[in-house]
Design a protein around this motif. Structure first.
Motif, mmCIF file in Angstrom:
data_model
loop_
_atom_site.group_PDB
_atom_site.id
_atom_site.type_symbol
_atom_site.label_atom_id
_atom_site.label_comp_id
_atom_site.label_asym_id
_atom_site.label_seq_id
_atom_site.Cartn_x
_atom_site.Cartn_y
_atom_site.Cartn_z
ATOM 1 N N UNK A 397 0.796 -1.224 0.000
ATOM 2 C CA UNK A 397 0.000 0.000 0.000
ATOM 3 C C UNK A 397 0.833 1.280 0.000
ATOM 4 N N UNK A 398 2.070 1.198 -0.495
ATOM 5 C CA UNK A 398 2.923 2.396 -0.536
ATOM 6 C C UNK A 398 2.634 3.190 -1.820
ATOM 7 N N UNK A 399 2.363 2.470 -2.898
ATOM 8 C CA UNK A 399 1.903 3.141 -4.120
ATOM 9 C C UNK A 399 0.541 2.550 -4.485
ATOM 10 N N UNK A 400 -0.177 3.273 -5.327
ATOM 11 C CA UNK A 400 -1.526 2.802 -5.688
ATOM 12 C C UNK A 400 -1.462 1.563 -6.568
ATOM 13 N N UNK A 401 -2.410 0.690 -6.354
ATOM 14 C CA UNK A 401 -2.443 -0.576 -7.117
ATOM 15 C C UNK A 401 -2.844 -0.300 -8.559
#
Ligand code: PLP
Length: 401
Positions: A397-401
């Motif tokens: 969840x550090x960058x958008x999927x």
């Protein structure tokens, strides 16, 4: 048979537990191959984004051959401090060549970059009538050097030129016998560059000695990797340039490049120079050969910068925040130690080694992963690394999927 020597050290159990609780306990990873762009770490072959082996000299055939030849010619060590009989002709040659590299009159070799910073601060700031001024994000060795110096110190907010001017205009600075401003050339956690042109002008205006620690800039910035002073065209205007032989030059050691007087003075006063033994001659040979490679293989520096640009752009495109980086040091900002460590662990599963850095090495809220690109990474290595970052970053969840 092992015997338990003493339970008087039992307090360390509690200290270690506290470190673990604060996510500050460190267990060093183990390298089981040469230091290289791809390496075997903790039993696994991975893309290595962790060393300061910027130009991949650590395992360069010419550099290795020079070290072996030096062992055959000089033996393995000096068994003496420099001032007793630990100065070999090869140490003197190294000092001359690195002075030339830094375009200064002379240089003095010490056991490490750490030691060099400590030695210079302690030698020059030896009275409470002096004033040492230090950027707040300077390396630990400068902080320790300032602690060992007799001079009082002032901490300048990071790269804040208004604050530096105010300090230099303060009565403490004006009344000081000597003023020394110390800054990293490239800051090791963020990879940003000190604003040396402005700093140089202020130090000239207010008569402060300027010392720049180019540990991460030597072999990286400027023509032929000469460092930040060359990068900004400030030759002759920075009083002391510190270099390390432990990063791009991949051996170990440090040097202060400056005037002949500074060298002469430190030879008689610098405590690590006087009281700790000199380098094995093979280390000096390694660095001399490294310098030759730097001059004769300019594509290494080109690769380093091409790789840096490519890797940083790809990470940014994927949605990662690479902070203030202007160099091959690429922080990936996370803002939480546990999460940064989770990312590092996940990346390792996917064949990439990059370390998490937490508090107190960086301030709270600035916890990160730090990746360092080298000249030896292939585009394929970097593409694999970026793919692993994307996959792990989405999963956590550090960058958008
Ligand atoms: C790594 C580093 C040092 C220490 O150099 P060593 O040769 O490893 O002791 C000093 N200053 C800065 C800014 C560094 O990044």
């Amino acid at each position: 048979m092992q015997t338990k020597t003493s339970d008087r050290l039992a307090f360390l159990d509690r200290e270690i537990a506290a470190l673990k609780e604060q996510s500050r306990f460190i267990e060093p990873a183990v390298l089981e191959s040469p230091q290289d762009a791809v390496a075997v770490i903790n039993g696994k072959k991975v893309v290595n984004l962790t060393s300061n082996n910027y130009l991949c000299l650590a395992n360069h055939p010419k550099v290795k051959a020079a070290a072996i030849k030096a062992v055959e010619k000089y033996g393995v060590g000096t068994a003496a401090v420099r001032t007793i009989i630990g100065t070999m002709d090869i140490h003197v040659e190294l000092e001359k060549r690195f002075a030339e590299f830094k375009q200064t009159e002379a240089s003095l070799l010490l056991q490490s970059g750490f030691t060099t910073n400590v030695a210079v601060c302690q030698s020059l700031m030896d009275s409470d009538r002096d004033l040492l001024i230090s950027d707040e994000l300077n390396h630990a060795s400068i902080i320790d050097g300032a602690r060992l110096a007799k001079a009082p110190r002032k901490i300048c907010p990071h790269k804040d030129m208004k604050a530096l001017r105010a300090i230099l205009e303060s009565p403490e600075a004006k009344n000081a016998r000597r003023r020394l401003f110390v800054t990293d050339g490239v800051f090791s956690m963020d990879g940003d560059i000190a604003p040396l042109p402005e700093i140089t002008e202020l130090c000239e205006k207010y008569g402060a000695v300027l010392m720049v620690d180019d540990a991460h800039a030597s072999g990286v910035l400027g023509r032929q990797g000469r460092g930040t002073v060359d990068h900004f065209g400030l030759q002759g205007r920075v009083d002391i340039q510190i270099g390390t032989l432990s990063k791009a030059f991949a051996a170990v050691g440090g040097y202060a490049a400056s005037t002949k007087q500074l060298r002469d003075y430190m030879c008689s006063t610098a405590r690590p120079f006087l009281f700790s033994s000199s380098h094995p001659p093979s280390v000096a040979a390694t660095c001399l050969a490294g310098l030759d490679v730097l001059y004769s293989e300019p594509h290494l520096l080109e690769n380093l910068w091409n790789n840096t640009k490519f890797f940083k752009e790809e990470l940014k495109k994927a949605g990662f925040d690479t902070g203030l980086s202007e160099t091959p040091i690429v922080p990936v900002m996370i803002g939480d130690t546990a999460k940064a460590k989770a990312l590092s662990a996940r990346l390792f599963e996917y064949g990439v080694f990059a370390l998490a850095i937490g508090y107190p090495t960086v301030p709270r809220g600035k916890e990160r992963l730090r990746a360092i690109v080298t000249a030896g990474h292939t585009v394929g290595d970097l593409e694999n690394a970026v793919a692993a970052f994307k996959k792990a970053g989405r999963e956590l969840g550090i960058i958008r999927a």
